[in-house]
Write a protein that holds these residues in place. Structure first.
Motif, short mmCIF file in Angstrom:
data_model
loop_
_atom_site.label_atom_id
_atom_site.label_comp_id
_atom_site.label_asym_id
_atom_site.label_seq_id
_atom_site.Cartn_x
_atom_site.Cartn_y
_atom_site.Cartn_z
N VAL A 22 -20.37 14.53 0.23
CA VAL A 22 -20.64 15.58 1.16
C VAL A 22 -19.39 16.45 1.12
O VAL A 22 -18.48 16.17 1.89
CB VAL A 22 -21.15 15.00 2.56
CG1 VAL A 22 -21.51 16.22 3.39
CG2 VAL A 22 -22.47 14.21 2.44
N ASN A 23 -19.44 17.67 0.99
CA ASN A 23 -18.39 18.57 1.06
C ASN A 23 -17.33 18.17 0.10
O ASN A 23 -16.02 18.15 0.47
CB ASN A 23 -17.72 18.63 2.42
CG ASN A 23 -16.93 19.64 2.88
OD1 ASN A 23 -16.93 20.62 2.33
ND2 ASN A 23 -15.85 19.24 3.73
N THR A 43 -23.05 20.47 -1.15
CA THR A 43 -22.14 21.55 -0.80
C THR A 43 -23.10 22.53 -0.20
O THR A 43 -24.14 23.02 -0.56
CB THR A 43 -21.37 21.86 -1.86
OG1 THR A 43 -20.14 22.84 -1.42
CG2 THR A 43 -22.23 22.62 -2.91
N TRP A 44 -22.41 23.57 0.82
CA TRP A 44 -22.89 24.93 1.38
C TRP A 44 -21.83 25.89 1.04
O TRP A 44 -21.93 26.90 1.43
CB TRP A 44 -23.07 24.63 2.81
CG TRP A 44 -21.79 23.78 3.38
CD1 TRP A 44 -20.87 24.53 4.07
CD2 TRP A 44 -21.67 22.41 3.49
NE1 TRP A 44 -19.96 23.56 4.48
CE2 TRP A 44 -20.22 22.39 4.35
CE3 TRP A 44 -22.28 21.28 3.42
CZ2 TRP A 44 -19.86 21.09 4.77
CZ3 TRP A 44 -22.08 20.27 3.77
CH2 TRP A 44 -20.81 19.98 4.25
N ASN A 45 -20.90 25.65 -0.10
CA ASN A 45 -19.97 26.43 -0.40
C ASN A 45 -20.21 27.11 -1.89
O ASN A 45 -20.41 26.02 -2.82
CB ASN A 45 -18.65 26.01 -0.41
CG ASN A 45 -17.65 26.96 -0.82
OD1 ASN A 45 -17.46 27.40 -1.99
ND2 ASN A 45 -16.53 27.21 -0.15
N ASP A 48 -18.00 26.23 -4.71
CA ASP A 48 -18.06 24.86 -5.10
C ASP A 48 -19.19 24.46 -5.96
O ASP A 48 -19.29 23.63 -6.82
CB ASP A 48 -17.88 23.78 -3.72
CG ASP A 48 -16.54 24.09 -3.31
OD1 ASP A 48 -15.74 24.88 -3.47
OD2 ASP A 48 -16.54 23.36 -2.10
N PRO A 78 -15.09 18.14 7.21
CA PRO A 78 -15.00 19.70 7.33
C PRO A 78 -14.12 19.92 8.33
O PRO A 78 -13.85 19.36 9.29
CB PRO A 78 -16.60 19.95 7.50
CG PRO A 78 -17.07 18.87 8.51
CD PRO A 78 -16.51 17.61 7.85
N LEU A 87 -23.80 17.08 10.00
CA LEU A 87 -23.94 16.23 8.83
C LEU A 87 -24.07 14.60 9.12
O LEU A 87 -24.97 14.26 8.65
CB LEU A 87 -22.55 15.98 8.02
CG LEU A 87 -22.01 17.51 7.57
CD1 LEU A 87 -20.71 17.60 7.09
CD2 LEU A 87 -23.05 18.15 6.87
N ASP A 227 -20.94 30.82 2.23
CA ASP A 227 -21.43 29.89 3.10
C ASP A 227 -22.93 29.88 3.26
O ASP A 227 -23.39 30.73 3.79
CB ASP A 227 -20.54 29.80 4.31
CG ASP A 227 -20.81 28.54 5.35
OD1 ASP A 227 -21.64 27.79 4.92
OD2 ASP A 227 -20.26 28.81 6.56
N GLY A 275 -12.23 26.16 4.08
CA GLY A 275 -11.96 25.08 4.55
C GLY A 275 -10.92 25.14 5.74
O GLY A 275 -10.85 26.14 6.58
#
Length: 343
Positions: A22-23, A43-45, A48, A78, A87, A227, A275
């Protein structure tokens, strides 16, 4: 590899089965995991996501936990405390009791504080401290039922010259609890933005997008952000204010290069963080290259900290830059492309 990944490798004997990262950082960690690990990435980026997709990894982009079952999860800490709560809760709703959730992060990034957020779900144990990082384990004792998305939304009201806006912000989104100073300085000038196809670059919770839509129902807004939580927040803000759905197009982007062409205007309170790190690349590229996405006579509107050299960068590209105001540490900048008289 970044130090966090190196610390994960130091504890590889604890990893086994279907492991959700995660992340995860964009490095070579996946190629260094043991063969008994079947790794997936959440990921939410969008940057990435594209990195891992290009390497044919099993990667999921979005605000929702990926489909499927997982034996373990590793969370790379995060920046936002509220996002880590989100999360942990979602993982605790999916993983089986006695499953391990690992947490890794830099000491300066608040990993010890973050480890305490795991306590409601099970006992925690610090397994390693190296490379200025820490690696924690929590064995899941208390599973939970997943909350609906609306329960994670922070709401606040923004007064504008055209009435109040109700803002919806999800965990981790910029200015989650209140209107930031830069946008507050910017709002009175948005009525001067030309109407038509308008891109809001770095849309955040959707304050600027929603206000531009409210100003003119004929405006078509392209809300752009790296994001996924910001994009979802903007969507919720539009729904909360009963704005016409057809006015809004949500678009995940890596930078201004992903913006549509032939825009009437680009408007931005540009992002400068990746980040916990400060990163001005996206906003500097906006100043340097946004011109190619505008129609002739198209407009660029930016609000930025007064100490940044954006006026110089804009002038190099647009040959003009007007400072509309300079207050509370922020400048509102305006530039336009040369009008083609044939249009």
């Amino acid at each position: 590899m970044v130090p966090q990944s190196e610390v994960v490798i130091r504890q590889e004997e604890l990893l086994n089965g279907r492991v959700l990262l995660v992340n995860a950082p964009t490095d070579d960690l996946l190629n260094n995991l043991p063969s008994n690990v079947n790794a997936s990435i959440w990921t939410w980026n969008f940057n990435d996501f594209q990195y891992f997709q290009a390497r044919q990894a099993d990667v999921h982009f979005g605000i929702d936990l990926p489909a499927g079952e997982f034996d373990q999860a590793i969370i790379f800490v995060p920046k936002a405390k509220e996002l880590l709560n989100y999360l942990l809760h979602n993982l605790a709703s999916r993983l089986n009791k006695d499953a391990s959730i690992f947490l890794v992060g830099e000491k300066k990034g608040g990993v010890e504080r973050a480890a305490k957020q795991m306590l409601p779900f099970g006992k925690t144990l610090k397994l390693d401290s190296a490379r200025h990082c820490q690696f924690w384990q929590m064995v899941l004792e208390n599973t939970v039922t997943a909350k609906p998305l609306k329960d994670w939304v922070q709401r606040y009201t923004v007064a504008t010259p055209n009435g109040d806006l109700n803002i919806c912000a999800l965990p981790g989104v910029f200015s989650q609890n209140r209107l930031d100073v830069g946008t507050a300085v910017f709002l009175p000038y948005l009525s001067q933005v030309t109407s038509g196809k308008i891109a809001d670059f770095g849309c955040g919770a959707g304050v600027i997008s929603a206000y531009l839509a409210k100003l003119n129902p004929k405006n078509r807004i392209f809300a752009m952000d790296v994001d996924a939580f910001a994009l979802a927040s903007t969507q919720l803000t539009f729904e909360e204010n009963s704005l016409t759905p057809e006015q809004l197009e949500i678009k995940a982007v890596t930078g201004i290069e992903d913006a549509p062409l032939f825009l009437h205007a680009i408007v931005s309170n540009p992002p400068f963080h990746q980040g916990i790190q400060t990163d001005y690349n996206a906003s500097e590229n906006l100043c340097k290259t946004s011109r190619r996405h505008l129609k002739s006579g198209g407009e660029l509107w930016i609000v930025a900290n007064r100490f940044l050299n954006y006026p110089t960068l804009i002038e190099q590209s647009y040959k003009n830059c007007t400072i509309k105001t300079d207050q509370q540490g922020f400048k509102v900048l305006f530039a336009s492309t040369q009008k083609n008289l044939k249009e």
